[in-house]
Enzyme design. Structure first.
Site, mmCIF file in Angstrom:
data_model
loop_
_atom_site.group_PDB
_atom_site.id
_atom_site.type_symbol
_atom_site.label_atom_id
_atom_site.label_comp_id
_atom_site.label_asym_id
_atom_site.label_seq_id
_atom_site.Cartn_x
_atom_site.Cartn_y
_atom_site.Cartn_z
ATOM 1 N N THR A 111 -1.359 0.606 -2.393
ATOM 2 C CA THR A 111 -0.942 0.636 -3.710
ATOM 3 C C THR A 111 0.077 1.787 -3.959
ATOM 4 O O THR A 111 1.242 1.596 -4.286
ATOM 5 C CB THR A 111 -1.924 0.664 -5.104
ATOM 6 O OG1 THR A 111 -2.800 -0.454 -4.852
ATOM 7 C CG2 THR A 111 -1.168 0.287 -6.327
ATOM 8 N N THR A 112 -0.435 2.878 -3.718
ATOM 9 C CA THR A 112 0.464 4.247 -4.080
ATOM 10 C C THR A 112 1.749 4.243 -3.267
ATOM 11 O O THR A 112 2.696 5.023 -3.358
ATOM 12 C CB THR A 112 -0.634 5.394 -3.516
ATOM 13 O OG1 THR A 112 -1.721 5.414 -4.354
ATOM 14 C CG2 THR A 112 0.448 6.762 -3.755
ATOM 15 N N TYR A 127 -4.247 -11.328 -10.052
ATOM 16 C CA TYR A 127 -3.526 -12.279 -10.945
ATOM 17 C C TYR A 127 -4.109 -13.781 -10.795
ATOM 18 O O TYR A 127 -4.451 -14.127 -11.912
ATOM 19 C CB TYR A 127 -2.127 -12.485 -10.329
ATOM 20 C CG TYR A 127 -1.107 -13.225 -11.166
ATOM 21 C CD1 TYR A 127 -0.566 -12.772 -12.420
ATOM 22 C CD2 TYR A 127 -0.748 -14.734 -10.921
ATOM 23 C CE1 TYR A 127 -0.086 -13.506 -13.495
ATOM 24 C CE2 TYR A 127 0.126 -15.341 -11.762
ATOM 25 C CZ TYR A 127 0.407 -14.687 -13.113
ATOM 26 O OH TYR A 127 1.267 -15.600 -13.670
ATOM 27 N N TYR A 142 -11.521 -3.370 -1.329
ATOM 28 C CA TYR A 142 -10.876 -2.673 -2.197
ATOM 29 C C TYR A 142 -10.993 -2.975 -3.652
ATOM 30 O O TYR A 142 -10.487 -4.242 -4.101
ATOM 31 C CB TYR A 142 -9.339 -2.343 -1.789
ATOM 32 C CG TYR A 142 -8.534 -1.612 -2.922
ATOM 33 C CD1 TYR A 142 -9.415 -0.599 -4.059
ATOM 34 C CD2 TYR A 142 -7.339 -1.547 -2.877
ATOM 35 C CE1 TYR A 142 -8.682 0.154 -4.706
ATOM 36 C CE2 TYR A 142 -6.535 -0.706 -3.659
ATOM 37 C CZ TYR A 142 -7.315 0.367 -4.762
ATOM 38 O OH TYR A 142 -6.434 0.899 -5.341
ATOM 39 N N ARG A 202 -6.114 -3.184 -11.932
ATOM 40 C CA ARG A 202 -4.982 -3.815 -11.395
ATOM 41 C C ARG A 202 -4.915 -5.290 -10.989
ATOM 42 O O ARG A 202 -4.252 -5.994 -11.006
ATOM 43 C CB ARG A 202 -4.468 -3.145 -10.080
ATOM 44 C CG ARG A 202 -3.961 -1.645 -10.271
ATOM 45 C CD ARG A 202 -3.563 -1.016 -8.985
ATOM 46 N NE ARG A 202 -2.893 0.179 -9.213
ATOM 47 C CZ ARG A 202 -1.685 0.812 -9.560
ATOM 48 N NH1 ARG A 202 -0.851 -0.530 -9.758
ATOM 49 N NH2 ARG A 202 -1.224 1.751 -9.530
ATOM 50 N N LYS A 238 -13.610 0.552 -0.858
ATOM 51 C CA LYS A 238 -13.194 1.693 -1.709
ATOM 52 C C LYS A 238 -13.539 1.147 -3.234
ATOM 53 O O LYS A 238 -12.916 0.062 -3.669
ATOM 54 C CB LYS A 238 -11.516 1.554 -1.673
ATOM 55 C CG LYS A 238 -10.641 2.765 -2.452
ATOM 56 C CD LYS A 238 -9.377 2.813 -2.119
ATOM 57 C CE LYS A 238 -8.620 3.611 -3.149
ATOM 58 N NZ LYS A 238 -7.291 3.278 -3.169
ATOM 59 N N ILE A 241 -10.690 7.538 -0.766
ATOM 60 C CA ILE A 241 -9.468 7.447 -0.492
ATOM 61 C C ILE A 241 -8.536 7.779 -1.970
ATOM 62 O O ILE A 241 -8.543 7.141 -2.740
ATOM 63 C CB ILE A 241 -9.114 5.781 -0.090
ATOM 64 C CG1 ILE A 241 -9.930 5.624 1.091
ATOM 65 C CG2 ILE A 241 -7.585 5.553 -0.138
ATOM 66 C CD1 ILE A 241 -9.699 4.190 1.514
#
Length: 291
Positions: A46-47, A109, A135, A140, A164, A206
């Site tokens: 994402t980062t 979503y 993850y 999000r 994660k 992470i």
């Protein structure tokens, strides 16, 4: 998966002022982290502003990290999304020879049920050429991968080796640590509760803040893994204000402001994200100078 114990960092994608990928800046970030004690690198999470990168740009990022790393640290590649078949297709067609594992986010979503999440990762595990790190980031994805679902996946698929966990819920993390197989790694995805998660039995992190302050943050993680609680918390409380700052106006705008102050790369982000406000920048700059 001993390679995934300790401090991994979710690499940013530096951009030039014209919004093109800054290859030299990315090399700087990779070298800075390798030289300052990070244990492994996570590419296209994402980062990395993955959602705004074209297929060609993603390949540039991958190639740059692989070349710069030059086999020094294990690499993890983000391959996730809300289209199960597209993820399977990407895993089968991409050259993954340089990578140790895949990081795959819970579908966003679509908001699947827990059974839908299980079946999604079941299909990925059956097709994956590498070990898979789940993850969970409800902030999000708009859905929480519950401990029961993770424990079920961890027991049913050898390919699924870690999670994660970024729900920001220490109780949920403890349920995972208690309920998953002993060799399954529960990795913090939340910088602020990394240390308590490690002390409860987690395998590391992470991190986002870790790539800006790799030497100090990775030292904290190692002290935590060694159960040197007082020394670890001393570093935690020193770095905690910066964790608040870098997420105050969204990730990765905050951590990019840290890198700009460190003169490692610029702080440009792509829309719909925008750079940090002047007020937050002054706080980040002051922290970096003091720290």
């Amino acid at each position: 998966m001993k390679e995934l114990i300790g401090t991994g960092v979710a690499l940013i994608t530096p951009f030039k002022s014209d919004f093109s990928v800054d290859v030299e800046g990315l090399k700087n970030v990779v070298n800075y982290n390798i030289e300052n004690g990070i244990n492994y690198l996570v590419v296209l999470g994402t980062t990395a502003e993955n959602a705004t990168l074209s297929k060609e740009e993603k390949q540039v990022v991958i190639d740059t990290v692989i070349t710069t790393n030059n086999g020094r640290l294990p690499l993890v590649l983000g391959i996730g999304g809300n289209n199960t078949q597209a993820i399977i297709s990407e895993m089968k067609t991409r050259d993954l020879s340089a990578f140790t594992a895949i990081l795959s986010v819970s579908p966003y979503y679509n908001k699947p049920t827990q059974e839908g999440i299980y079946q999604h990762f079941s299909a990925i595990a059956n097709a994956a050429p590498l070990p898979v790190i789940l993850y969970n980031v409800p902030g999000r994805t708009a859905s929480n991968m519950l401990p029961e679902t993770v424990i079920r996946l961890a027991n049913d698929f050898e390919k699924i080796v870690a999670i994660k966990e970024a729900a920001g819920d220490i109780v949920q993390a403890m349920k995972l640590i208690a309920g998953c197989p002993k060799d399954f790694l529960v990795i913090s995805g939340d910088d602020m509760i990394t240390l308590p998660m490690i002390l409860a039995g987690g395998a590391g992190v992470i991190s986002v803040i870790g790539e800006g302050f790799p030497e100090q943050f990775s030292k904290m993680v190692q002290l935590g893994l060694q159960k040197k609680v007082d020394e670890a918390y001393e570093i935690h409380y020193k770095i905690a204000p910066a964790i608040d700052y870098i997420f105050a106006e969204g990730n990765p705008a905050g951590i990019k402001a840290v890198f700009k102050k460190l003169d490692i790369c610029g702080d440009t982000v792509r829309l719909p994200l925008v750079g940090v406000s002047d007020g937050l920048r002054s706080k980040i700059d002051a922290f970096v100078e003091k720290f």
